[in-house]
Structure formats: structure tokens, C-alpha cells
Design a protein around this motif. Sequence first.
Motif, PDB file in Angstrom:
ATOM      1  N   ASP A 248       0.829  -1.217   0.000  1.00 27.72           N
ATOM      2  CA  ASP A 248       0.000   0.000   0.000  1.00 27.72           C
ATOM      3  C   ASP A 248       0.859   1.261   0.000  1.00 27.72           C
ATOM      4  O   ASP A 248       0.602   2.203  -0.749  1.00 27.72           O
ATOM      5  CB  ASP A 248      -0.887   0.046   1.261  1.00 27.72           C
ATOM      6  CG  ASP A 248      -2.103  -0.850   1.136  1.00 27.72           C
ATOM      7  OD1 ASP A 248      -2.380  -1.319   0.017  1.00 27.72           O
ATOM      8  OD2 ASP A 248      -2.761  -1.068   2.171  1.00 27.72           O
ATOM      9  N   LEU A 249       1.866   1.264   0.871  1.00 21.45           N
ATOM     10  CA  LEU A 249       2.694   2.468   1.004  1.00 21.45           C
ATOM     11  C   LEU A 249       3.474   2.740  -0.276  1.00 21.45           C
ATOM     12  O   LEU A 249       3.559   3.888  -0.721  1.00 21.45           O
ATOM     13  CB  LEU A 249       3.664   2.320   2.182  1.00 21.45           C
ATOM     14  CG  LEU A 249       3.023   2.372   3.567  1.00 21.45           C
ATOM     15  CD1 LEU A 249       4.009   1.894   4.629  1.00 21.45           C
ATOM     16  CD2 LEU A 249       2.570   3.795   3.892  1.00 21.45           C
ATOM     17  N   PHE A 250       4.038   1.696  -0.862  1.00 17.90           N
ATOM     18  CA  PHE A 250       4.763   1.897  -2.119  1.00 17.90           C
ATOM     19  C   PHE A 250       3.835   2.444  -3.201  1.00 17.90           C
ATOM     20  O   PHE A 250       4.172   3.375  -3.918  1.00 17.90           O
ATOM     21  CB  PHE A 250       5.401   0.581  -2.592  1.00 17.90           C
ATOM     22  CG  PHE A 250       6.767   0.322  -2.027  1.00 17.90           C
ATOM     23  CD1 PHE A 250       7.782   1.260  -2.157  1.00 17.90           C
ATOM     24  CD2 PHE A 250       7.046  -0.871  -1.378  1.00 17.90           C
ATOM     25  CE1 PHE A 250       9.045   1.019  -1.647  1.00 17.90           C
ATOM     26  CE2 PHE A 250       8.309  -1.122  -0.863  1.00 17.90           C
ATOM     27  CZ  PHE A 250       9.310  -0.174  -0.993  1.00 17.90           C
ATOM     28  N   ARG A 251       2.649   1.822  -3.310  1.00 18.74           N
ATOM     29  CA  ARG A 251       1.718   2.230  -4.369  1.00 18.74           C
ATOM     30  C   ARG A 251       1.211   3.648  -4.168  1.00 18.74           C
ATOM     31  O   ARG A 251       1.127   4.435  -5.107  1.00 18.74           O
ATOM     32  CB  ARG A 251       0.500   1.295  -4.392  1.00 18.74           C
ATOM     33  CG  ARG A 251       0.751  -0.036  -5.033  1.00 18.74           C
ATOM     34  CD  ARG A 251      -0.562  -0.737  -5.273  1.00 18.74           C
ATOM     35  NE  ARG A 251      -1.323  -0.967  -4.043  1.00 18.74           N
ATOM     36  CZ  ARG A 251      -2.465  -1.625  -4.001  1.00 18.74           C
ATOM     37  NH1 ARG A 251      -3.009  -2.106  -5.096  1.00 18.74           N
ATOM     38  NH2 ARG A 251      -3.088  -1.820  -2.848  1.00 18.74           N
ATOM     39  N   GLU A 253       2.116   6.076  -1.622  1.00 15.90           N
ATOM     40  CA  GLU A 253       2.871   7.191  -1.043  1.00 15.90           C
ATOM     41  C   GLU A 253       4.293   7.315  -1.589  1.00 15.90           C
ATOM     42  O   GLU A 253       4.770   8.421  -1.777  1.00 15.90           O
ATOM     43  CB  GLU A 253       2.903   7.068   0.483  1.00 15.90           C
ATOM     44  CG  GLU A 253       1.501   7.212   1.061  1.00 15.90           C
ATOM     45  CD  GLU A 253       1.488   7.334   2.572  1.00 15.90           C
ATOM     46  OE1 GLU A 253       2.537   7.666   3.147  1.00 15.90           O
ATOM     47  OE2 GLU A 253       0.408   7.110   3.154  1.00 15.90           O
ATOM     48  N   VAL A 254       4.961   6.177  -1.788  1.00 18.63           N
ATOM     49  CA  VAL A 254       6.368   6.273  -2.189  1.00 18.63           C
ATOM     50  C   VAL A 254       6.489   6.462  -3.698  1.00 18.63           C
ATOM     51  O   VAL A 254       7.185   7.353  -4.166  1.00 18.63           O
ATOM     52  CB  VAL A 254       7.143   5.014  -1.739  1.00 18.63           C
ATOM     53  CG1 VAL A 254       8.619   5.150  -2.093  1.00 18.63           C
ATOM     54  CG2 VAL A 254       6.979   4.810  -0.236  1.00 18.63           C
TER      55      VAL A 254
ATOM     56  N   TYR B  13      -3.081   6.275  11.274  1.00 13.90           N
ATOM     57  CA  TYR B  13      -2.875   5.355  10.161  1.00 13.90           C
ATOM     58  C   TYR B  13      -3.249   3.958  10.637  1.00 13.90           C
ATOM     59  O   TYR B  13      -2.770   3.495  11.673  1.00 13.90           O
ATOM     60  CB  TYR B  13      -1.418   5.386   9.717  1.00 13.90           C
ATOM     61  CG  TYR B  13      -1.173   4.674   8.394  1.00 13.90           C
ATOM     62  CD1 TYR B  13      -1.298   5.357   7.187  1.00 13.90           C
ATOM     63  CD2 TYR B  13      -0.840   3.316   8.356  1.00 13.90           C
ATOM     64  CE1 TYR B  13      -1.090   4.713   5.973  1.00 13.90           C
ATOM     65  CE2 TYR B  13      -0.629   2.670   7.146  1.00 13.90           C
ATOM     66  CZ  TYR B  13      -0.750   3.372   5.962  1.00 13.90           C
ATOM     67  OH  TYR B  13      -0.544   2.734   4.760  1.00 13.90           O
ATOM     68  N   ARG B  16      -3.179  -2.987   7.738  1.00 12.22           N
ATOM     69  CA  ARG B  16      -3.918  -4.242   7.612  1.00 12.22           C
ATOM     70  C   ARG B  16      -3.469  -5.216   8.687  1.00 12.22           C
ATOM     71  O   ARG B  16      -4.238  -6.013   9.186  1.00 12.22           O
ATOM     72  CB  ARG B  16      -3.671  -4.850   6.239  1.00 12.22           C
ATOM     73  CG  ARG B  16      -4.205  -3.978   5.124  1.00 12.22           C
ATOM     74  CD  ARG B  16      -3.764  -4.523   3.786  1.00 12.22           C
ATOM     75  NE  ARG B  16      -3.888  -3.544   2.736  1.00 12.22           N
ATOM     76  CZ  ARG B  16      -4.992  -3.372   2.011  1.00 12.22           C
ATOM     77  NH1 ARG B  16      -6.039  -4.112   2.225  1.00 12.22           N
ATOM     78  NH2 ARG B  16      -5.033  -2.451   1.077  1.00 12.22           N
ATOM     79  N   LEU B  38       8.743   0.294   6.320  1.00  8.32           N
ATOM     80  CA  LEU B  38       8.722   1.426   5.387  1.00  8.32           C
ATOM     81  C   LEU B  38       7.959   2.613   5.979  1.00  8.32           C
ATOM     82  O   LEU B  38       8.364   3.765   5.805  1.00  8.32           O
ATOM     83  CB  LEU B  38       8.076   0.977   4.065  1.00  8.32           C
ATOM     84  CG  LEU B  38       7.980   2.010   2.953  1.00  8.32           C
ATOM     85  CD1 LEU B  38       9.353   2.528   2.551  1.00  8.32           C
ATOM     86  CD2 LEU B  38       7.278   1.407   1.724  1.00  8.32           C
ATOM     87  N   ARG B  42       9.696   6.338   6.880  1.00 10.09           N
ATOM     88  CA  ARG B  42       9.170   7.585   6.318  1.00 10.09           C
ATOM     89  C   ARG B  42       8.640   8.518   7.406  1.00 10.09           C
ATOM     90  O   ARG B  42       8.775   9.741   7.311  1.00 10.09           O
ATOM     91  CB  ARG B  42       8.077   7.267   5.288  1.00 10.09           C
ATOM     92  CG  ARG B  42       8.674   6.586   4.051  1.00 10.09           C
ATOM     93  CD  ARG B  42       7.611   6.101   3.104  1.00 10.09           C
ATOM     94  NE  ARG B  42       6.753   7.158   2.603  1.00 10.09           N
ATOM     95  CZ  ARG B  42       7.090   8.018   1.648  1.00 10.09           C
ATOM     96  NH1 ARG B  42       8.286   7.949   1.098  1.00 10.09           N
ATOM     97  NH2 ARG B  42       6.243   8.936   1.250  1.00 10.09           N
TER      98      ARG B  42
END
Lengths: 366, 436
Positions: A248-251, A253-254, B13, B16, B38, B42
Amino acid sequence: MFECVRDNDDLPGAELSGDDADGYVRAAMRWHFDPETGSPFWLAQAASLGFDPREAVRSVEDLRLFPTVVDQLRNVRPEHLIPRGYGDAADIVGVYDSGGTTGPPKRVVFLDDWLQRMITHMLEPLDRLGIPLGLNWLGILPTGPHAVGHFIGLAARARRGLMYTVDMDPRWVRKLIASGQTAQADAYVEHLVEQSSHILLSQEVGVLMTTPPMLERLARRDDLLAAITRNVRLVMWGGAHMDADTHDLFRNEVFPGIPLHGVYGSTMIMGGASQRLGDTEYPIFDGFGPHITFRVVDPVSLEPVPYGTRGQVVTNHVSRSMLLPNNLDRDTAIRVPALPGQPGDSLGDLAPVQVFGSETVIEGVY
Amino acid sequence: MLAVDALGPVGPYRSRKQLTVTDVTGVPVASVSLMPRLYVTRTMSALHRASELPLAQRLRALATAGSLFAKDSDDYVDLVARVSGLPLDDIRFATNAISEACCTAFEAAQQGRPRGASTVEDDRVAEGAVWTRRGHVFAVHAAGNHPAVHSLWLQALALGYRVAVRPSRREPFTPHRLIAALRAAGFPDDHVILLPCEHDVADEILRCADLGMAYGGDEVIAKYAGNPRVLPQGPGRSKILVTAGDWAPFLDTIVSSIAHHGGVGCINATGILVEGDPAPLAAALAARLSALPDAVLPRYPLAAAVALRDHLAQRAAGAQPFLGADQLIHDLGDGSAVLRPALHLLPSAASPQLGAELPFPCAWIAPWTRADGIAPLRNTLVLTAITDDHPLIASLLSEPTIANLYLGNRPTHYFHPHLPHDSYLTDFLMRTKALA
């Protein structure tokens, strides 16, 4: 008798290969267990199987009748894996190792007919993602004894791009981590980042392929993230797991706006399974029937788990060049219905099992 | 079920990946979002990019947060009591302690400022020393044994650090409530962060921070021993020394040192050293401790209680039980158990159990002689010395491995915001810079 095979491969009597997976499996059994065409390895196995696969194995489902043979690949001579039916015409690409995450590596031999088929399959989603030809590729991936670093170059060539490579030795990283040398492991990864940075910052890279941990490391650096965001049109990942939250984060936000496409690669399937396109809750990998099929099973009963439930992955590889049926993999996945026409299961949210046999699985940069 | 989300740099946030938190009877009460690495990386970058709030705003926000934290806290107190197994009164105490710590954090931090140094806010300094931060981002691997541990890191926030807290898996509610209150009170989301995560991701928080503090056992101390950027908070091994004389007037203090706060703190007494025959004091303590009602003692899930009992039984080899492992568990029949106090008499002051700190009222009493000297008293967070022997007091005061020395009727858990806990936290957070 040995029959000549058409240019585009395939098994004698398996003209319906695309639509009739079970028919393909029957043709493969005839090929691999006929003394004229089978490999020395499989012909030697045949005696101890207790059944004649040419009679007993009638479908993809029946592949589960086979015992697990992959442990023998740790010691087998790869020449013995080549089906005799190729005669002198076997176009050998190379010998490659599995990751060696679960003990000594398993070794297989790749023939060109299969490799071309695999690469075509792996690149097919790129067209559907609208990725143009002619982009340059950067692969931060292992080469020998692993296969992927070699094959990505063939993929780039097929897509008419330049190939930049940075070699990675995942076994060394795992060794460092296992012996508590985390600072050394970190320094090695930093070395990979530095080499990659020279390419990313000075060249125009359109397709980036590496492991999820390397993607995280690249994304830590603002300058590299900016270069990737500016130039890269496709991020391909493989070689390690990516959990749904990281995905999710890669898609979102990153790398927003850059397609993120995974390949579940394994030496035991002689290639990779492609990530299902579209907005899925977690990464899903589809088989490549009839050649690469999966089942998701209860690790004790070996019966399928219900859809939506996590179980252990069983892989099958069936091609003219190789047979690797019923391999209980180290990975677990959520059982997902396969796409229409695709035999077996699809794999959702792949994750490693923590302990396999007597060895503890160590996940490192790879 | 309650959802405990991460409190990230642009708001809550929800991942899942979820962790279910149960109360001591095993009933699920909350689901906690566990952040992937990750996200942590960040988020920590966002903390580094943020710049500090002016002092006046920080102080205003801290004071407001203190009120918010304590306001309408009945459900929170109830929840933490159910999950932690600590007495309700103790959670109420902690609620007030944290609320007060918000208001006093800056003042408490200033206690550690060298006399020669000015604050950075004091712009009258033309030439002299200025007290400045050693970094900008501070990380905390928090403990779950007692909510009051969250009073301490507020000092870092008061001094202008951006702070990331990894809550304990056992009790994430206190830091969640506190950080939510700090944000509601005016700290921007990228100033104070809650990062629940798995063990293997937790190191990333410390790696990305300038400085950090990690609570844990001896393994945590060993892990960070060579890391000057991490301040480990290990076992307290607090002790009481009673020299010759009548100990009867101090019995309340000793009992309280052992059992207050449910006996779960590093500031609870573990070792009791007595000059002369320790048996009479042991008998008196056993009588008092065994009379404590269940309501002031800690509750654990039955399986955890059994594990603690088995550990105690094994540790107690060679000791004489006054309150032994056999009487430790009071099974409440609902899946949880109260841990009754334990008290063992050791053959000598050199017995290794003297520092066996366990998370319930658990004390080890041993004879002490002048010949034993300071050695058995070393490596102690709080030492309460019940003695009139001034040369002895002087040597205890100068012993480097005794962090705090209390004299007479001061229980080991005595606390005042102006007193250092394990030296001043600011010894670690701050440095003195010349300005000319």
C-alpha cells in the motif's frame, strides 16, 4: 518413438496446451516417463514411485501423487535433468541455484525453449500496463548462481532497452545477519545503494527491478527517490516478500503513479508468477497454467485450505524441459481463486513460514 | 473492539496487520495497527523535517494536554486496569502523575541544567554557556509494566525534541491517549508520534532517531551497551539496607517499598539487607505482605502467572521461603490470577537472587555485615538506607552504581518531579555549548 517437435516447442500430442491443462499434463507424463524421451533423473525415480505416471497422472490435480523430489536437486547432476527426447538439440542456457534459504541450494538446468516461453509470459503484463518498448532497465538482482539476474537482461533485450545491472549476493547478506554482523550487512546493502545511485542519477532508467528491501533502501534517499519518480515508468519487485501494508505504502505514497508489479520467482517453478494487475487488497500471484500451477494447503493434511485462508504453498512445474511436481514450498499464502481458465489456486499475501524442517528461515535483503 | 491506530505525521494510520490486545482474562479488548518498516522510516524522516515549536507554545500545549489526559478518564483507567492487571487506584495515580508531568516537564528538565548554562530561549546571553539539545528526534521503546513510565519522555518534548514512541504490545493505550492529547493540545502531528510495530521493525525507530531510550531486561542493556545514542532502562534491582537497631518503625516503609504499585516497578524493592539476624524482620514482613488484599496486587493471565511461579520456584533454590512459590497464585477462575507477594530468606548477602527482580511484590531478604561492605548494594536504582551510620551513608552516596539514595522513612518508590530518576534524563538529552 521420439517425435520431432515443432519450433514453438511443445510436447508431442499436446496441441491443446493452452486450453487443456489436463491434456498437457498427460502428454508431459508420456514425455518424461518414456524411456526414449524422459530424463535420466526422472526415469530413475520412476521405479520407486509405485505407480506409472503415464497411467495414474491424468490431470493437474493428480500431480499431488508425486513424492517431493526437490531435495534431491541439492546433489543431482544437472545433465541428468535434461530429457533425452531433446537428443543433441538441447539448447542449454545455464545451470542455476535456488536461493538456499532452506539449506544447501537446489540446482536446475534451463533450456532455451522454456526460457523463451517464460520471458514472454513475464513480459506480457507490461503491454497491458502500457509500458512502452525501448525503456532502459536497471536490475539490482543476484546473478550466478541465481537465475534472475541473467534473465532480466533477456527481458530488457526483448523490450529493446539497455540493461544496467548491479549484482547482489543475497546469501552473503543472510550469512552476515545470521551471525549477528548486522553492521556488515548494512554496509553491504549501502554498497549496493551507492552503485545503483550512480546509474539512477546519471542515466535514464525506465524500468527498475529489485527486491522490496532494496526498494526501501533506495527510497530512503531523497535524491534517488526524486530520480525514480522522474524517470521510472515501472517498478518491478521480486525475490522477497512484500506485505500488504508495505505494498500500500509503495503504491500510494512512495511511488504514486508508477505501476508496481511483482514477480513471485522461484527456482522450483523454473521462473516466476506474475502479480495480478489491478487494485487488489494484497499482492496476488497467478499461476501460468499448465506450466506453473499452485495449490494452497494445510501443511499437515496437505488438503486445500478454504479460500481466503492462509496455508502452505505447493508448486508444480510441468514443461517439456522439466518436471517439478508437488513441491511443498517454504512460503505461505492466502488461497485465492485462480483466474478463469487457470488451473489450481492463486497466491495472496505471500509470507515466509518461520521454521521449516530443522533450519530457521532468515529473511535478509533478498 | 477498540482500534489503536498509529499516530503518524499526517494523522492516524490503520494498517492491515493488526495485533489483538486481550485483558488479563483473555477477552480481546483492542486491535492495534502494526506498522511496517517502510512506514516507520518515512515517519521518522517526517520528524526530522519538522522544526520545533517555540517554547511558549510547547508549554501551553503541554499544560493543555495534561488536562485533556486526565479529563473523562474513567473508561481509560478501567481499560488499562483490565489489561495491565494493576490495581485501579494505581492507574488513577498514574493518570494524575502523567497529567502533572505534562505541566512540570519543562521545569523538571531544567533541574538538570548546569548552573553555568542558559537556556536557548534566553537571548540576553552575549557570552557564556548555552544548554542545547544533542539532537532533534528522540525515540522511546516504551515499557508496559506501568503507565507512569510515560511521564519521563515528556521532558524531551518540552525541550523541543520531536518524539516517536513505540508502545509496548501489552499496553499501548496510555501512550496513545497521551499523544492524542498532546496533538489535540497543539503539537503538530509531525512532532509527536505513536508507532506500534513488531519487534523486528522496532530497531528502525532507534536507527532513525538522533537519540533513543529503550526499556527492557538485561538483554536490552547488553544490546545497547555499545550504542552511545541509546539510553537503556533496565532492571532497577532496588534495595533496602537496615543496619543494627529497631526496624519496627520502618516496617510500613519496607512493605510499601516491596508492594506499592503492585510491586511491578523498577523502583520497588527487590533486595532487603539486614544487619544482624534477618529472620525476625522476614517474619514480620511475611505477616504484613500476606495480609495484603488481592485488590492491591497485580493480576496476570493464568498462563503468565504460572510461568512466573515456575520461574520463581526455580530461582528460589537454596533460599528459605517465608512466602514461597506454592502460595503465589490465587486463581480467580476467570482465566486470570492474582500474584501474591513472595519473600525468601537468603543465606548471605552474596546470594545471586538478591537482584532477581520480578513483576509482582517479590523480595529477597539476606543478612548483611560490615565485612560484606558495599558490594551487595551495588547496581541499584534506588537504595533506601535505614541507618544512622554517617560514614556508611557517605560511602553509599559516592558509590557510582547506586543511582539514588533515600534515607530513613522514604520508600524506594518515593518520587518527586524535581528528583532525578536514573540521573537526570537531560544528562543524556542535552549538552552545553559555548556562545561568544
